[in-house]
Motif scaffolding. Structure first.
Motif, PDB file in Angstrom:
ATOM      1  N   ILE A 181      -3.378  32.822-116.204  1.00  0.00           N
ATOM      2  CA  ILE A 181      -2.736  33.521-115.301  1.00  0.00           C
ATOM      3  C   ILE A 181      -2.385  32.651-113.992  1.00  0.00           C
ATOM      4  CG2 ILE A 181      -2.586  35.367-113.496  1.00  0.00           C
ATOM      5  CD1 ILE A 181      -3.219  37.445-115.685  1.00  0.00           C
ATOM      6  N   LEU A 182      -3.650  32.043-113.656  1.00  0.00           N
ATOM      7  CA  LEU A 182      -3.560  30.921-112.725  1.00  0.00           C
ATOM      8  C   LEU A 182      -2.558  30.029-112.764  1.00  0.00           C
ATOM      9  CD1 LEU A 182      -4.734  30.303-109.749  1.00  0.00           C
ATOM     10  CD2 LEU A 182      -6.484  29.192-110.819  1.00  0.00           C
ATOM     11  N   GLN A 183      -2.374  29.330-113.812  1.00  0.00           N
ATOM     12  CA  GLN A 183      -1.876  28.208-114.248  1.00  0.00           C
ATOM     13  C   GLN A 183      -0.385  28.817-114.098  1.00  0.00           C
ATOM     14  OE1 GLN A 183      -2.584  25.966-117.508  1.00  0.00           O
ATOM     15  NE2 GLN A 183      -0.738  24.757-117.307  1.00  0.00           N
ATOM     16  N   SER A 184       0.036  29.797-114.854  1.00  0.00           N
ATOM     17  CA  SER A 184       1.509  30.105-115.009  1.00  0.00           C
ATOM     18  C   SER A 184       1.780  30.896-113.686  1.00  0.00           C
ATOM     19  CB  SER A 184       1.632  31.409-115.943  1.00  0.00           C
ATOM     20  OG  SER A 184       0.802  32.470-115.577  1.00  0.00           O
ATOM     21  N   THR A 186       0.791  29.651-110.569  1.00  0.00           N
ATOM     22  CA  THR A 186       1.099  28.831-109.650  1.00  0.00           C
ATOM     23  C   THR A 186       2.318  27.947-109.975  1.00  0.00           C
ATOM     24  OG1 THR A 186      -1.275  28.222-109.539  1.00  0.00           O
ATOM     25  CG2 THR A 186       0.215  26.472-108.992  1.00  0.00           C
ATOM     26  N   GLU A 187       2.664  27.683-111.231  1.00  0.00           N
ATOM     27  CA  GLU A 187       4.075  27.177-111.811  1.00  0.00           C
ATOM     28  C   GLU A 187       5.051  27.992-111.082  1.00  0.00           C
ATOM     29  OE1 GLU A 187       4.044  26.810-115.891  1.00  0.00           O
ATOM     30  OE2 GLU A 187       2.436  25.159-115.657  1.00  0.00           O
ATOM     31  N   THR A 188       4.796  29.486-111.275  1.00  0.00           N
ATOM     32  CA  THR A 188       6.279  30.436-110.779  1.00  0.00           C
ATOM     33  C   THR A 188       6.296  30.230-109.178  1.00  0.00           C
ATOM     34  OG1 THR A 188       5.714  31.774-112.723  1.00  0.00           O
ATOM     35  CG2 THR A 188       6.792  32.950-110.763  1.00  0.00           C
ATOM     36  N   LEU A 189       5.166  30.351-108.473  1.00  0.00           N
ATOM     37  CA  LEU A 189       5.106  30.364-107.129  1.00  0.00           C
ATOM     38  C   LEU A 189       5.787  28.994-106.734  1.00  0.00           C
ATOM     39  CD1 LEU A 189       1.694  31.860-106.077  1.00  0.00           C
ATOM     40  CD2 LEU A 189       3.898  32.930-105.627  1.00  0.00           C
ATOM     41  N   TYR A 190       5.671  27.990-107.083  1.00  0.00           N
ATOM     42  CA  TYR A 190       6.082  26.721-106.547  1.00  0.00           C
ATOM     43  C   TYR A 190       7.664  26.757-107.111  1.00  0.00           C
ATOM     44  CZ  TYR A 190       2.016  24.172-104.861  1.00  0.00           C
ATOM     45  OH  TYR A 190       1.155  23.905-104.107  1.00  0.00           O
ATOM     46  N   MET A 191       8.012  27.194-108.399  1.00  0.00           N
ATOM     47  CA  MET A 191       9.491  27.313-108.539  1.00  0.00           C
ATOM     48  C   MET A 191      10.052  28.054-107.480  1.00  0.00           C
ATOM     49  SD  MET A 191       9.457  27.629-112.766  1.00  0.00           S
ATOM     50  CE  MET A 191      11.038  28.021-112.652  1.00  0.00           C
ATOM     51  N   ALA A 192       9.570  29.296-107.225  1.00  0.00           N
ATOM     52  CA  ALA A 192      10.251  30.223-106.134  1.00  0.00           C
ATOM     53  C   ALA A 192      10.391  29.416-104.756  1.00  0.00           C
ATOM     54  CB  ALA A 192       9.388  31.549-105.973  1.00  0.00           C
TER      55      ALA A 192
END
Length: 200
Positions: A181-184, A186-192
């Motif tokens: 969950i941490l990896q996905s 993190t990716e989502t937060l950076y995209m947002a």
């Protein structure tokens, strides 16, 4: 008292009055007339310090969150704006926990706000929580806008977008997951954050 002293004093009274109004009712609308009356100053004096309602709200948010969170990572200019905003968004997600803790939190939220028709009291409590969360997001964006990291002005749509992303991620924490969950997350937060800081 000097003219500058009177000016500083009235600005402080205005901010104190606005803060008191929010403390009494987090859904309070900070109209120029109401805040001026509460502060005991003329609307002209309020407009001198805060030319529009937005300027007053931004100054108030800065004061409230600067006091509540003196070590808020959003203020650490040694870190890029993008990373600071992601760190701040993680603070919102952290209390929800992961797995069983997140499921318990969402079960409570579902039973309180969704399962049955909410009463006026429950509705008001929800709106107060939601508005408090949105104000914090707005504060972070206001700080970054002040640095030139994103366009200034009304952040309503950006706040709504980030709030929706955070809600989705907090639900995802409660669901079964195959990968980290941490990896996905993190990716989502950076995209947002990239969507907010670099609008096309």
């Amino acid at each position: 008292m000097t003219r500058d002293g009177r000016s500083t004093d009235s600005r402080e009274r205005i901010l104190a009055a606005a803060a008191a109004m929010l403390a009494e009712d987090v859904t309070a609308r900070l109209s120029v007339r109401a805040v001026a009356a509460r502060a005991g100053v003329s609307t002209g004096s309020l407009r001198f310090h805060f030319p529009n309602q937005r300027a007053l709200q931004d100054a108030l948010l800065d004061r409230i969150y600067g006091h509540m969170f003196p070590d808020d990572p959003i203020r650490d200019r040694s870190v890029p704006a993008r990373d600071r905003l992601v760190t701040c968004l993680r603070q919102v997600l952290a209390p929800a926990g992961v797995g069983d803790q997140a499921r318990e939190a969402w079960t409570t939220a579902y039973q309180t706000y969704i399962a049955s028709e909410p009463t006026d009291r429950v509705r008001a409590a929800y709106f107060a929580l939601e508005q408090g969360g949105r104000r914090r997001l707005e504060y972070w964006l206001t700080v970054l806008a002040g640095e030139g990291a994103l366009p200034g002005g009304d952040h309503t749509s950006r706040v709504r977008f980030l709030s929706t992303v955070l809600n989705g991620l907090s639900i995802e924490r409660a669901l079964p997951a195959e990968a980290s969950i941490l990896q996905s997350e993190t990716e989502t937060l950076y995209m947002a954050v990239d969507c907010v800081l670099n609008p096309r």
